[in-house]
Design an enzyme around this catalytic site. Structure first.
Site, short mmCIF file in Angstrom:
data_model
loop_
_atom_site.label_atom_id
_atom_site.label_comp_id
_atom_site.label_asym_id
_atom_site.label_seq_id
_atom_site.Cartn_x
_atom_site.Cartn_y
_atom_site.Cartn_z
N THR A 165 40.44 11.52 27.12
CA THR A 165 39.19 11.26 26.81
C THR A 165 39.00 11.10 25.47
O THR A 165 38.93 11.82 24.53
CB THR A 165 38.25 12.31 27.04
OG1 THR A 165 38.42 12.98 28.61
CG2 THR A 165 36.85 12.14 26.80
N LYS A 240 33.33 8.05 31.09
CA LYS A 240 33.82 9.30 30.91
C LYS A 240 32.99 9.93 30.05
O LYS A 240 32.47 11.49 30.34
CB LYS A 240 35.27 9.65 30.79
CG LYS A 240 35.60 10.99 30.22
CD LYS A 240 35.61 11.88 31.72
CE LYS A 240 36.02 13.32 31.23
NZ LYS A 240 37.42 13.56 30.82
N LYS A 308 33.51 18.23 21.63
CA LYS A 308 34.04 16.95 21.33
C LYS A 308 33.28 15.89 22.14
O LYS A 308 33.13 14.69 21.57
CB LYS A 308 35.47 16.98 21.23
CG LYS A 308 36.13 15.68 20.99
CD LYS A 308 36.49 14.88 22.21
CE LYS A 308 37.59 15.68 22.95
NZ LYS A 308 37.87 14.87 24.17
#
Length: 358
Positions: A165, A240, A308
């Site tokens: 990701t 995502k 994050k």
């Protein structure tokens, strides 16, 4: 309505009048591995969003998925997600070569028959297709493009699939380095955490080289329950980040609800049950709620990774001038949780940041 269902590594059609969802939460209840629903290959004639995409699923054929697999598969990154993903490839009979900065994390896979190479470039040089599952954009860039990075071992006829990701800019930079070698690139971040990875129930959000996507489709089907091809590099990363932005915000609000119910004298376990039966029901609540009430946070998706992803999603929103005040507030809460030493706990531990504000 016709559904395509995977049975072991072969495929068959079943009929059903029940509408099927093409995408679900990372925390959907797990179906047995021999009965996995595949997404339906159809779309509304008028898309709800300007981003156009197609959903692909394995087609029923007389050839098993195993017969269609690329010959030699590399896998970089043996963390909480990479290890079970590579393990599923091994269980399916694939020829897998692994690498991790800490070699000892490769040992369980080597004991299952995996080969080992001491650097990403040596993995890439020895394999037809190389997957990478790294923790963050910096790691993804370093492993792909740094000293002894995978790009140094790539060349024409090879493929690199980054399932980490990362933000779209990072994905595009990696794409540029890989394609400069004559190899093909596909980004395919996954929706799903530790348990879906173990059960082969991940959702792949792929974008990039279409030919490589078709080549690795049987591998994606081994590791996941559905896959989407979203077009140009960057679209997979964006999808995502949007999904994880929603998930992180949901968990923060759910945490507030659990604590508020307890403060006013209600049983938070009953709240979980009520929510699970209403319009706002989500598998995540039923799965995480009971352990959160007991202040237990077994790690399926580390809190530091959720924060994050929220940070990257906020950057994405800023780049297109989209206001995201709820996600921004949730991000601050996860930062507080990190400051309390909860980075490696499950992201549901964000509730502890609210307890600290008493």
């Amino acid at each position: 309505m016709t559904l395509l269902v995977k049975s072991s590594y072969s495929h068959r059609f079943l009929s059903s009048s029940t509408p099927a969802m093409s995408v679900c939460s990372s925390f959907c209840p797990q179906l047995p591995s021999y009965f996995r629903q595949k997404p339906i290959n159809s779309l509304p004639t008028k898309p709800l969003f300007p981003l156009s995409f197609k959903v692909f699923s394995s087609q029923a054929t007389g050839v098993s998925a195993k017969d269609e697999l690329p010959g030699r598969i590399g896998f970089l990154g043996m963390g909480i997600m990479g290890t079970p993903m590579a393990q599923n490839l091994l269980k399916a009979g694939c020829d897998v070569t692994v690498w991790n900065r800490t070699k000892s994390k490769c040992d369980p896979l080597i004991s299952l028959g995996a080969k080992y190479q001491p650097s990403p470039d040596e993995v890439a040089a020895s394999c037809d297709v190389t997957f990478a599952m790294l923790a963050d954009p910096e790691s993804a860039m370093d492993v792909a493009c740094g000293k002894h990075g995978a790009a140094s071992g790539m060349g024409p006829g090879k493929g690199y699939v980054d399932v980490s990701t990362v933000d779209g800019d990072t994905s595009k930079l990696i794409n540029g380095h890989i394609k400069a070698t004559g190899a093909s690139f596909l980004e395919a971040p996954v929706s799903g955490s530790k348990k879906p990875a173990e059960d082969g129930q991940l959702i792949f959000l792929a974008a990039g080289d279409k030919s490589l996507y078709n080549t690795v489709a049987p591998l994606l089907d081994i590791m996941g329950k559905s896959r989407f091809y979203l077009g140009d590099v960057g679209n997979g990363a964006a999808m995502k980040l949007v999904v994880n932005m929603i998930m992180g915000s949901m968990m923060a609000t759910f945490s507030e609800g659990l604590l508020l119910s307890e403060k006013v004298g209600l049983d938070p376990n009953v709240l979980v049950e009520v929510v699970s039966q209403g319009a706002i029901s989500a598998p995540m609540y039923s799965l995480k709620g009971p352990s959160m009430i007991e202040s237990l946070y077994p790690t399926a998706f580390p809190l530091k990774h959720q924060q994050k992803d929220l940070r990257l999603a906020l950057g994405l929103a800023e780049s297109v001038s989209q206001s995201t005040p709820i996600a921004a507030a949730a991000n601050e809460l996860y930062k507080v949780a990190k400051s309390h030493g909860l980075s490696d706990e499950d992201f549901s531990a964000v509730i502890e940041a609210l307890k600290a504000k008493k």
